[in-house]
Design a protein around this motif. Structure first.
Motif, PDB file in Angstrom:
ATOM      1  N   TYR A  22       0.853  -1.187   0.000  1.00  0.00           N
ATOM      2  CA  TYR A  22       0.000   0.000   0.000  1.00  0.00           C
ATOM      3  C   TYR A  22       0.892   1.241   0.000  1.00  0.00           C
ATOM      4  O   TYR A  22       1.918   1.276   0.673  1.00  0.00           O
ATOM      5  CB  TYR A  22      -0.893   0.019   1.239  1.00  0.00           C
ATOM      6  CG  TYR A  22      -1.864  -1.137   1.252  1.00  0.00           C
ATOM      7  CD1 TYR A  22      -3.094  -1.036   0.609  1.00  0.00           C
ATOM      8  CD2 TYR A  22      -1.544  -2.329   1.885  1.00  0.00           C
ATOM      9  CE1 TYR A  22      -3.987  -2.100   0.609  1.00  0.00           C
ATOM     10  CE2 TYR A  22      -2.423  -3.401   1.883  1.00  0.00           C
ATOM     11  CZ  TYR A  22      -3.643  -3.276   1.245  1.00  0.00           C
ATOM     12  OH  TYR A  22      -4.517  -4.328   1.239  1.00  0.00           O
ATOM     13  N   TYR A  23       0.477   2.260  -0.736  1.00  0.00           N
ATOM     14  CA  TYR A  23       1.246   3.496  -0.796  1.00  0.00           C
ATOM     15  C   TYR A  23       0.313   4.654  -1.126  1.00  0.00           C
ATOM     16  O   TYR A  23      -0.818   4.454  -1.571  1.00  0.00           O
ATOM     17  CB  TYR A  23       2.392   3.392  -1.815  1.00  0.00           C
ATOM     18  CG  TYR A  23       1.945   3.061  -3.218  1.00  0.00           C
ATOM     19  CD1 TYR A  23       1.753   4.084  -4.157  1.00  0.00           C
ATOM     20  CD2 TYR A  23       1.725   1.754  -3.621  1.00  0.00           C
ATOM     21  CE1 TYR A  23       1.349   3.797  -5.453  1.00  0.00           C
ATOM     22  CE2 TYR A  23       1.319   1.460  -4.909  1.00  0.00           C
ATOM     23  CZ  TYR A  23       1.133   2.478  -5.818  1.00  0.00           C
ATOM     24  OH  TYR A  23       0.730   2.193  -7.094  1.00  0.00           O
ATOM     25  N   LEU A  24       0.805   5.865  -0.892  1.00  0.00           N
ATOM     26  CA  LEU A  24       0.024   7.064  -1.179  1.00  0.00           C
ATOM     27  C   LEU A  24       0.600   7.791  -2.391  1.00  0.00           C
ATOM     28  O   LEU A  24       1.814   7.817  -2.591  1.00  0.00           O
ATOM     29  CB  LEU A  24       0.024   8.000   0.038  1.00  0.00           C
ATOM     30  CG  LEU A  24      -0.727   7.465   1.257  1.00  0.00           C
ATOM     31  CD1 LEU A  24      -0.489   8.364   2.463  1.00  0.00           C
ATOM     32  CD2 LEU A  24      -2.219   7.340   0.975  1.00  0.00           C
ATOM     33  N   LYS A  25      -0.299   8.389  -3.169  1.00  0.00           N
ATOM     34  CA  LYS A  25       0.102   9.160  -4.343  1.00  0.00           C
ATOM     35  C   LYS A  25      -0.422  10.581  -4.217  1.00  0.00           C
ATOM     36  O   LYS A  25      -1.488  10.813  -3.645  1.00  0.00           O
ATOM     37  CB  LYS A  25      -0.468   8.532  -5.620  1.00  0.00           C
ATOM     38  CG  LYS A  25       0.189   7.212  -5.970  1.00  0.00           C
ATOM     39  CD  LYS A  25      -0.346   6.656  -7.261  1.00  0.00           C
ATOM     40  CE  LYS A  25       0.381   7.291  -8.419  1.00  0.00           C
ATOM     41  NZ  LYS A  25       0.153   6.631  -9.704  1.00  0.00           N
ATOM     42  N   HIS A  26       0.354  11.512  -4.760  1.00  0.00           N
ATOM     43  CA  HIS A  26      -0.062  12.915  -4.836  1.00  0.00           C
ATOM     44  C   HIS A  26       0.322  13.432  -6.208  1.00  0.00           C
ATOM     45  O   HIS A  26       1.466  13.260  -6.643  1.00  0.00           O
ATOM     46  CB  HIS A  26       0.622  13.733  -3.741  1.00  0.00           C
ATOM     47  CG  HIS A  26       0.253  15.174  -3.768  1.00  0.00           C
ATOM     48  ND1 HIS A  26       1.120  16.145  -4.213  1.00  0.00           N
ATOM     49  CD2 HIS A  26      -0.894  15.810  -3.429  1.00  0.00           C
ATOM     50  CE1 HIS A  26       0.517  17.324  -4.128  1.00  0.00           C
ATOM     51  NE2 HIS A  26      -0.703  17.147  -3.662  1.00  0.00           N
ATOM     52  N   ASP A  27      -0.631  14.015  -6.905  1.00  0.00           N
ATOM     53  CA  ASP A  27      -0.398  14.515  -8.270  1.00  0.00           C
ATOM     54  C   ASP A  27       0.208  13.440  -9.175  1.00  0.00           C
ATOM     55  O   ASP A  27       1.092  13.724  -9.983  1.00  0.00           O
ATOM     56  CB  ASP A  27       0.512  15.755  -8.254  1.00  0.00           C
ATOM     57  CG  ASP A  27      -0.215  16.996  -7.767  1.00  0.00           C
ATOM     58  OD1 ASP A  27      -1.464  16.993  -7.742  1.00  0.00           O
ATOM     59  OD2 ASP A  27       0.468  17.967  -7.409  1.00  0.00           O
ATOM     60  N   GLY A  28      -0.235  12.211  -9.002  1.00  0.00           N
ATOM     61  CA  GLY A  28       0.196  11.124  -9.870  1.00  0.00           C
ATOM     62  C   GLY A  28       1.500  10.451  -9.486  1.00  0.00           C
ATOM     63  O   GLY A  28       1.900   9.480 -10.119  1.00  0.00           O
ATOM     64  N   ASP A  29       2.178  10.956  -8.457  1.00  0.00           N
ATOM     65  CA  ASP A  29       3.466  10.389  -8.061  1.00  0.00           C
ATOM     66  C   ASP A  29       3.373   9.714  -6.702  1.00  0.00           C
ATOM     67  O   ASP A  29       2.741  10.232  -5.784  1.00  0.00           O
ATOM     68  CB  ASP A  29       4.540  11.485  -7.978  1.00  0.00           C
ATOM     69  CG  ASP A  29       4.818  12.105  -9.333  1.00  0.00           C
ATOM     70  OD1 ASP A  29       4.853  11.351 -10.333  1.00  0.00           O
ATOM     71  OD2 ASP A  29       4.984  13.329  -9.391  1.00  0.00           O
ATOM     72  N   GLU A  30       4.057   8.579  -6.564  1.00  0.00           N
ATOM     73  CA  GLU A  30       4.144   7.915  -5.270  1.00  0.00           C
ATOM     74  C   GLU A  30       4.963   8.773  -4.311  1.00  0.00           C
ATOM     75  O   GLU A  30       5.976   9.355  -4.704  1.00  0.00           O
ATOM     76  CB  GLU A  30       4.801   6.539  -5.420  1.00  0.00           C
ATOM     77  CG  GLU A  30       4.876   5.783  -4.120  1.00  0.00           C
ATOM     78  CD  GLU A  30       5.453   4.387  -4.240  1.00  0.00           C
ATOM     79  OE1 GLU A  30       5.829   3.823  -3.202  1.00  0.00           O
ATOM     80  OE2 GLU A  30       5.535   3.853  -5.367  1.00  0.00           O
ATOM     81  N   ILE A  31       4.518   8.849  -3.070  1.00  0.00           N
ATOM     82  CA  ILE A  31       5.217   9.656  -2.069  1.00  0.00           C
ATOM     83  C   ILE A  31       6.001   8.734  -1.143  1.00  0.00           C
ATOM     84  O   ILE A  31       5.417   7.825  -0.542  1.00  0.00           O
ATOM     85  CB  ILE A  31       4.228  10.468  -1.213  1.00  0.00           C
ATOM     86  CG1 ILE A  31       3.220  11.212  -2.083  1.00  0.00           C
ATOM     87  CG2 ILE A  31       4.982  11.442  -0.317  1.00  0.00           C
ATOM     88  CD1 ILE A  31       2.055  11.739  -1.291  1.00  0.00           C
TER      89      ILE A  31
END
Length: 90
Positions: free
Chosen positions: A52-61
């Motif tokens: 599981y991971y988070l994305k912001h503006d299409g990019d993995e953070i």
């Protein structure tokens, strides 16, 4: 008056969830903390077969980044919880 770091209103959406996760965090909080909290809020338990991971503006953070680093001067962030099947997991 000293410059107090602002709190950031975070919204995390997840494709299988009925509603988003909302919480206000200090800018010094890491993405890893938000990830863990949002997984708990969505009732997701790690089973070793999914990452599981988070994305912001299409990019993995990266989990070691802080909300302040991602948000900059913004007072709100919209993140997306994503999953990836771990190859070779059984």
């Amino acid at each position: 008056m000293p410059n107090k770091p602002h709190d950031i209103k975070v919204t995390v959406t997840f494709a299988t969830a009925e509603r988003p996760y909302h919480r206000e965090y200090a800018g010094s909080v890491t993405i890893g903390t938000v990830l863990g909290d949002s997984l708990t809020a969505f009732g997701v338990t790690a089973d070793g077969t999914t990452r599981y991971y988070l994305k912001h503006d299409g990019d993995e953070i990266p989990v070691d980044k802080t909300l302040g680093e991602i948000a900059g001067h913004a007072h709100a962030l919209h993140l997306k919880l994503r999953t990836e099947t771990i190859q070779g997991a059984s």
